[in-house]
Design a protein around this motif. Structure first.
Motif, PDB file in Angstrom:
ATOM      1  N   SER A 283       0.814  -1.219   0.000  1.00 27.37           N
ATOM      2  CA  SER A 283       0.000   0.000   0.000  1.00 27.37           C
ATOM      3  C   SER A 283       0.846   1.266   0.000  1.00 27.37           C
ATOM      4  O   SER A 283       0.350   2.346  -0.336  1.00 27.37           O
ATOM      5  CB  SER A 283      -0.931   0.007   1.223  1.00 27.37           C
ATOM      6  N   ASP A 287      -2.360   4.814  -3.419  1.00 23.66           N
ATOM      7  CA  ASP A 287      -2.872   6.184  -3.450  1.00 23.66           C
ATOM      8  C   ASP A 287      -2.663   6.944  -2.138  1.00 23.66           C
ATOM      9  O   ASP A 287      -2.690   8.175  -2.132  1.00 23.66           O
ATOM     10  CB  ASP A 287      -4.370   6.169  -3.781  1.00 23.66           C
ATOM     11  N   ASP A 288      -2.517   6.218  -1.038  1.00 21.06           N
ATOM     12  CA  ASP A 288      -2.384   6.890   0.261  1.00 21.06           C
ATOM     13  C   ASP A 288      -1.188   6.315   1.008  1.00 21.06           C
ATOM     14  O   ASP A 288      -1.338   5.543   1.965  1.00 21.06           O
ATOM     15  CB  ASP A 288      -3.669   6.702   1.072  1.00 21.06           C
ATOM     16  N   CYS A 290       0.843   7.663   3.064  1.00 21.41           N
ATOM     17  CA  CYS A 290       0.973   8.078   4.474  1.00 21.41           C
ATOM     18  C   CYS A 290       0.160   7.165   5.388  1.00 21.41           C
ATOM     19  O   CYS A 290       0.608   6.800   6.481  1.00 21.41           O
ATOM     20  CB  CYS A 290       0.530   9.526   4.636  1.00 21.41           C
ATOM     21  N   ALA A 291      -1.044   6.792   4.935  1.00 20.13           N
ATOM     22  CA  ALA A 291      -1.859   5.866   5.730  1.00 20.13           C
ATOM     23  C   ALA A 291      -1.167   4.513   5.837  1.00 20.13           C
ATOM     24  O   ALA A 291      -1.204   3.855   6.888  1.00 20.13           O
ATOM     25  CB  ALA A 291      -3.242   5.718   5.106  1.00 20.13           C
ATOM     26  N   CYS A 335       5.483   8.897   1.538  1.00 18.89           N
ATOM     27  CA  CYS A 335       4.512   9.728   2.255  1.00 18.89           C
ATOM     28  C   CYS A 335       4.869  11.200   2.120  1.00 18.89           C
ATOM     29  O   CYS A 335       4.011  12.049   1.843  1.00 18.89           O
ATOM     30  CB  CYS A 335       4.459   9.314   3.719  1.00 18.89           C
ATOM     31  N   ALA A 338       4.023  12.502  -1.272  1.00 17.82           N
ATOM     32  CA  ALA A 338       2.580  12.722  -1.408  1.00 17.82           C
ATOM     33  C   ALA A 338       2.150  13.999  -0.694  1.00 17.82           C
ATOM     34  O   ALA A 338       1.327  14.775  -1.208  1.00 17.82           O
ATOM     35  CB  ALA A 338       1.822  11.518  -0.857  1.00 17.82           C
ATOM     36  N   GLN A 339       2.695  14.224   0.497  1.00 17.59           N
ATOM     37  CA  GLN A 339       2.367  15.451   1.232  1.00 17.59           C
ATOM     38  C   GLN A 339       2.824  16.695   0.452  1.00 17.59           C
ATOM     39  O   GLN A 339       2.107  17.696   0.388  1.00 17.59           O
ATOM     40  CB  GLN A 339       3.020  15.408   2.617  1.00 17.59           C
ATOM     41  N   ASP A 342       0.554  17.360  -2.413  1.00 16.79           N
ATOM     42  CA  ASP A 342      -0.763  17.825  -1.958  1.00 16.79           C
ATOM     43  C   ASP A 342      -0.697  19.220  -1.343  1.00 16.79           C
ATOM     44  O   ASP A 342      -1.720  19.736  -0.876  1.00 16.79           O
ATOM     45  CB  ASP A 342      -1.341  16.847  -0.930  1.00 16.79           C
TER      46      ASP A 342
END
Length: 502
Positions: A283, A287-288, A290-291, A335, A338-339, A342
């Protein structure tokens, strides 16, 4: 003439016959000596006794009533013997026959006592069966409710079953208890039959306490009935929570490993944990990220807390926990990216700095450091965060950065190349008033008599975003500059601090 016939000679047999006939409780001794009133008294006493005693009750006839009736029989026998000693008999030919008849008639009260005891025993049996039926009804009603609500009812019914087997072991009701217990177990354990494994855990744990109330003889195979079902429920409930991302799976797996360490279900724990770690690692590229990183970090801590020693799984679980932690540390880069994309620049700074600190040998460490710098610049100049920085360095254009402030500063820049460096404070410099910076011709870093701390860097052609941050002293707010660098020029950046005032 005399008013009454003379008394008969004393005859002990007559006295015995009248006494025995009166002991039947029917007053027949008084009948053979024609004492009809006394005979009626005996009949009344016997009728009263029958009214009190019938129908038979499990508690029997009240003790005072029995004692009073026996006293009356004894008085009737003694008085009858006294009367019959000198009174001729009527209705019977001889005293011997009357005595024999009295002995035979003693069977009447004896038979009554036997029949009454039987009736009382039957009444007791019916009372116990009624008690059993009420307990069965309580079980059925409790089975329609959630276990948390129904537990009190189950306990009351179990108390009835236990009392029947302990206090009335030979009764018909007690003999039916083992069959009722099978229904009891099936009713309490119904969530397991419905494959509602999480709901089945508490009822099955409760059923494991039943042998404290009911003996093993009555339970038979039911003593071990909940064990395998509880192990399965603990595993299935924990596995569902683990795959669903809930956090309560650790307590279920922990209980399974501690309570049933040798079970087949316990051996399935480590593969389930390994699969969860695998999914979380994959994962990170989803798409996520960080999660996924947060999930891996949590898995590392949670798996280490599982008691795998008794089940022989400690080493395997430890490896899974280490892999989850390593993947969380390395996945922090994805992560942070992605941050950054965003626009969560503050989070990206923290994430990338932590990644660089925790992964000194990772191939992405250098770019993470660059991304942290670019994200910090973008907090002041959002336009600087439109694209990820590269690891490129150098260029054809010379840029000199000078410090005309009394503060130690950090200079951050991003654009075609990204970097940062520190400059010491200018010892002879002071803050400029806001008013002085607004005057025409204001030029900091222009005093030829001062030695400004400075550094020269080389940058490519294009737009570079600068941010100057004070590391100590009076400057609180970062300053920024957007420099569009063109070939053939030499550029100077000047850092200074301002204060209110004109």
């Amino acid at each position: 003439m005399p008013t009454a016939p003379p008394p008969a000679p004393a005859n002990p047999w007559r006295a015995l016959a009248v006494a025995l006939l009166n002991l039947s409780g029917l007053g027949l001794g008084y009948a053979v000596v024609r004492r009809w009133g006394l005979m009626a008294v005996c009949w009344v006493a016997t009728v009263i006794l029958l009214v009190v005693a019938l129908p038979a009750d499990p508690d029997g006839v009240p003790g005072p009533t029995v004692v009073l009736y026996l006293v009356l029989l004894a008085l009737a026998a003694v008085h009858g013997a006294s009367v019959g000693l000198r009174t001729r008999l009527a209705l019977l030919p001889s005293a011997v026959i009357a005595a024999a008849l009295g002995v035979v008639l003693l069977a009447v009260p004896a038979t009554g006592v036997v029949l009454y005891d039987g009736a009382r025993d039957e009444a007791t049996e019916q009372m116990l069966l009624d008690r059993l039926d009420r307990a069965d009804k309580l079980v059925r009603e409790s089975g329609k409710q959630p276990f948390a609500t129904a537990e009190a009812g189950y306990r009351r019914a179990l108390g009835v079953y236990g009392a029947l087997t302990d206090d009335h072991p030979g009764s018909r009701a007690a003999r039916r208890v083992p069959g009722r217990l099978k229904v009891y177990y099936a009713t309490v354990g119904a969530p397991y039959a419905r494959q509602d494994y999480c709901s089945a855990v508490s009822p099955l744990k409760y059923l494991r306490t039943v042998p404290r109330t009911i003996g093993k003889k009555e339970l038979g195979d039911l003593s071990a009935w909940p064990d395998d079902r509880l192990a399965t429920s603990l595993y299935e409930c924990a596995a569902a929570s683990l795959s669903g991302g809930d956090s309560d799976w650790t307590s279920r797996f922990g209980e399974l490993l501690s309570t049933f360490p040798a079970s087949a279900q316990a051996r399935k724990v480590e593969p389930a944990v390994k699969t969860a770690v695998d999914h979380a690692v994959k994962s990170v590229r989803g798409d996520d990220p960080c999660a996924a990183v947060q999930r891996l970090d949590g898995l590392g801590t949670q798996v280490r807390g599982l008691p795998g020693e008794q089940a022989g799984l400690a080493d395997a679980l430890g490896k899974d926990a280490d892999r989850a932690s390593r993947s969380a540390r390395s996945g922090a880069y994805a992560c942070g990216v992605a941050q950054y994309k965003d626009g969560k620049f503050s989070d990206a700074v923290t994430t990338m700095n932590d990644f660089a600190k925790n992964n000194p040998h990772d191939r992405n460490r250098a770019r993470a450091q660059k991304t942290a710098i670019a994200a910090e610049v973008a907090q002041t100049v959002p336009a600087a965060g439109k694209r990820l920085p590269t690891t490129a360095s150098g260029g054809s254009i010379t840029v000199t950065v000078k410090n005309d402030s009394p503060d130690d500063i950090t200079v951050l820049y991003t654009g075609p190349v990204t970097g940062s460096f520190d400059l010491k404070a200018c010892g002879s410099c002071a803050s400029y008033t806001l008013g002085s910076t607004l005057r025409i011709g204001f030029k900091p870093c222009s005093d030829s008599g001062r030695h400004y701390p400075q550094r020269t860097i080389r940058l490519p052609v294009g737009t570079t975003y600068f941010v100057h941050k004070s590391r100590s002293g009076t400057g609180k707010t970062p300053a920024s500059d957007t420099a569009k660098l063109s070939p053939g020029y030499v550029y100077t950046e000047c850092a200074y601090t301002t204060s209110l005032g004109y």
